[in-house]
Motif scaffolding. Structure first.
Motif, short mmCIF file in Angstrom:
data_model
loop_
_atom_site.label_atom_id
_atom_site.label_comp_id
_atom_site.label_asym_id
_atom_site.label_seq_id
_atom_site.Cartn_x
_atom_site.Cartn_y
_atom_site.Cartn_z
N PHE A 135 1.08 -1.24 0.39
CA PHE A 135 0.16 -0.25 -0.06
C PHE A 135 0.72 1.54 -0.33
CE2 PHE A 135 -2.16 -3.52 2.01
CZ PHE A 135 -3.84 -3.48 1.02
N GLN A 136 1.91 1.42 -0.41
CA GLN A 136 2.85 2.01 -0.72
C GLN A 136 3.16 2.46 -1.98
OE1 GLN A 136 6.31 0.73 1.98
NE2 GLN A 136 4.86 1.35 3.15
N GLY A 137 2.29 3.44 -2.61
CA GLY A 137 2.51 3.82 -4.07
C GLY A 137 2.28 2.91 -5.08
N ASP A 138 1.66 1.61 -4.77
CA ASP A 138 1.26 0.43 -6.16
C ASP A 138 -0.07 1.01 -6.06
OD1 ASP A 138 0.68 -0.14 -3.21
OD2 ASP A 138 1.41 -1.56 -2.69
N GLY A 139 -1.16 2.00 -5.61
CA GLY A 139 -2.34 1.88 -6.16
C GLY A 139 -3.36 0.87 -5.75
N VAL A 140 -3.19 0.26 -5.36
CA VAL A 140 -3.68 -0.55 -4.68
C VAL A 140 -4.70 0.26 -3.16
CG1 VAL A 140 -4.20 -2.78 -3.33
CG2 VAL A 140 -2.18 -2.81 -4.81
N ASP A 141 -5.76 -0.26 -3.35
CA ASP A 141 -6.83 -0.23 -2.51
C ASP A 141 -7.32 -0.77 -1.29
OD1 ASP A 141 -7.46 3.08 -3.78
OD2 ASP A 141 -8.39 1.30 -5.24
N LEU A 142 -7.26 -2.33 -1.25
CA LEU A 142 -7.96 -3.05 -0.77
C LEU A 142 -7.16 -4.57 -1.08
CD1 LEU A 142 -9.67 -3.96 1.54
CD2 LEU A 142 -11.50 -4.46 -0.21
N ALA A 143 -6.15 -5.30 0.15
CA ALA A 143 -5.99 -6.76 -0.16
C ALA A 143 -7.14 -7.27 0.86
CB ALA A 143 -4.67 -6.46 0.23
N ILE A 144 -7.78 -8.39 0.02
CA ILE A 144 -7.66 -10.03 0.44
C ILE A 144 -6.82 -10.94 0.84
CG2 ILE A 144 -9.63 -11.66 0.47
CD1 ILE A 144 -10.75 -10.09 -2.00
N ARG A 145 -6.48 -11.29 2.25
CA ARG A 145 -5.17 -11.83 2.57
C ARG A 145 -5.70 -13.15 3.01
NH1 ARG A 145 -0.93 -7.33 4.30
NH2 ARG A 145 -0.31 -6.87 2.08
N PHE A 146 -4.71 -14.79 2.85
CA PHE A 146 -5.06 -15.50 3.65
C PHE A 146 -4.45 -15.53 4.43
CE2 PHE A 146 -5.30 -20.31 3.90
CZ PHE A 146 -6.05 -20.95 4.16
N GLY A 147 -4.32 -15.91 5.71
CA GLY A 147 -3.37 -15.91 6.94
C GLY A 147 -4.01 -15.67 8.32
N LYS A 148 -3.23 -15.34 9.54
CA LYS A 148 -3.11 -15.10 10.08
C LYS A 148 -4.29 -13.33 11.29
CE LYS A 148 -0.42 -19.12 12.17
NZ LYS A 148 0.73 -19.72 12.85
N GLY A 149 -3.89 -12.60 10.07
CA GLY A 149 -4.58 -11.43 10.40
C GLY A 149 -4.09 -10.26 11.23
N ASP A 150 -2.32 -10.94 10.91
CA ASP A 150 -1.19 -9.93 12.09
C ASP A 150 -0.38 -9.06 10.71
OD1 ASP A 150 0.13 -8.53 14.08
OD2 ASP A 150 0.87 -10.37 14.16
N TYR A 151 -1.02 -7.67 10.84
CA TYR A 151 -0.12 -7.26 9.70
C TYR A 151 -0.38 -6.05 10.45
CZ TYR A 151 -2.73 -11.45 6.88
OH TYR A 151 -2.26 -11.90 6.37
N PRO A 152 1.14 -5.85 10.64
CA PRO A 152 1.50 -4.42 11.09
C PRO A 152 1.11 -3.01 10.74
CG PRO A 152 2.93 -6.20 11.22
CD PRO A 152 1.85 -6.42 10.65
N GLY A 153 0.54 -1.90 10.81
CA GLY A 153 0.40 -0.50 10.44
C GLY A 153 -0.40 -0.98 9.32
#
Length: 295
Positions: A135-153
């Motif tokens: 989400f740093q200059g890549d133009g992405v608005d939203l991500a759907i991630r498969f993980g444990k939900g711990d994403y700092p920041g």
């Protein structure tokens, strides 16, 4: 705390150092060359050293200027990345969603038409990618991630609780009574992704039978490949329900035995908090949560 020079002077120095041109800096900042020269002269006075050697038709960085330019460029890039996390919606008519390829192809794409019909004013762009976006200059608005939900920041919201179940093509078990013991005789296709390792052990414990290595005929590390192999009748596999739900409902695949285990990872909606406040992301979040709820 160290006193800093004016931001405008640092901007002028940044662009002039990039191209070794006061004119390029003036064009980038939409000011005159004289103003750029004044800003840089002020910066030099602030630091008490020369940053440029001024020649007849060009300028060159001094040793100190070259060293400082690296710090200034890095500083502005970090600042720009930070602002991007909290910036207001720059393009309300375009929504870019990043997600893992298997979820995109097997769950999201078959349903996305209803979102586009409900929100024709939003141009949707999907980015299937195994790499995590920043989400740093890549133009992405939203991500759907498969993980444990711990994403700092970043803010993460649980979207879908996943479960795993054995699935195969119907011809693999046609006219036969399936028992845990009979599953050993079938060819197994194994997903060796890191999130599946503990689930594979839990499944065998639930089954009460250990699947021997000799029964494993194919190993993969990506969900879409595994689905295609199962559809081709290559064997039976422990699969994420989200990837095969539509195929099970259509009768293209079947679950030969009524056993399932919870997945170690779950699906999360992930983005900077500011992104969740934009109208386009709110519209997509509302839609996809509704789709998950409808089964």
């Amino acid at each position: 705390m160290q006193k800093l020079p004016p931001l405008r002077a640092l901007q002028a120095f940044r662009y002039a150092a990039r191209e070794l041109s006061f004119k390029s800096a003036a064009d980038a900042l939409n000011i005159s060359q004289a103003a750029v020269s004044t800003h840089i002269r002020g910066l030099e006075e602030f630091l008490g050293l020369k940053l440029f050697v001024r020649l007849t038709r060009e300028v060159q960085l001094t040793h100190e200027g070259r060293a400082l330019s690296g710090y200034v460029e890095t500083g502005f890039q970090e600042l720009e990345r930070g602002i991007a996390l909290f910036a207001p919606n720059a393009d309300p008519g375009r929504l870019t969603v990043a997600t893992v390829p298997s979820f995109a192809s097997r769950w999201l794409v078959p349903r996305i038409d209803s979102f586009q019909k409900a929100h024709p004013e939003i141009q949707l762009s999907l980015q299937p990618n195994l790499q995590l976006v920043g989400f740093q200059g890549d133009g992405v608005d939203l991500a759907i991630r498969f993980g444990k939900g711990d994403y700092p920041g970043l803010e993460s919201r649980l979207l879908l609780e996943e479960k795993l179940l054995p699935v195969c093509h119907s011809r693999l078990v046609e006219n036969s009574d399936v028992t845990p013991e009979s599953l050993i005789t079938l060819p197994w296709l194994i997903d060796e992704s890191i999130d599946m390792q503990s689930s594979w052990i839990a499944f065998q414990e639930e089954l009460g039978i250990e699947i021997p290595d000799r029964s494993i005929t194919l190993r993969v590390t990506e969900g879409t490949t595994l689905v295609e192999a199962v559809l081709a009748g290559r064997g039976i596999a422990l699969m994420r329900y989200s990837l095969v739900a539509d195929l099970l409902k259509a009768g293209l695949l079947q679950c030969p035995i009524n056993i399932s285990v919870p997945a170690e990872y779950q699906y999360y909606l992930v983005a900077p908090e500011a992104k969740f406040r934009t109208d386009k992301v709110r519209a997509f979040v509302s839609w996809i949560i509704g789709e998950v709820g409808s089964g």
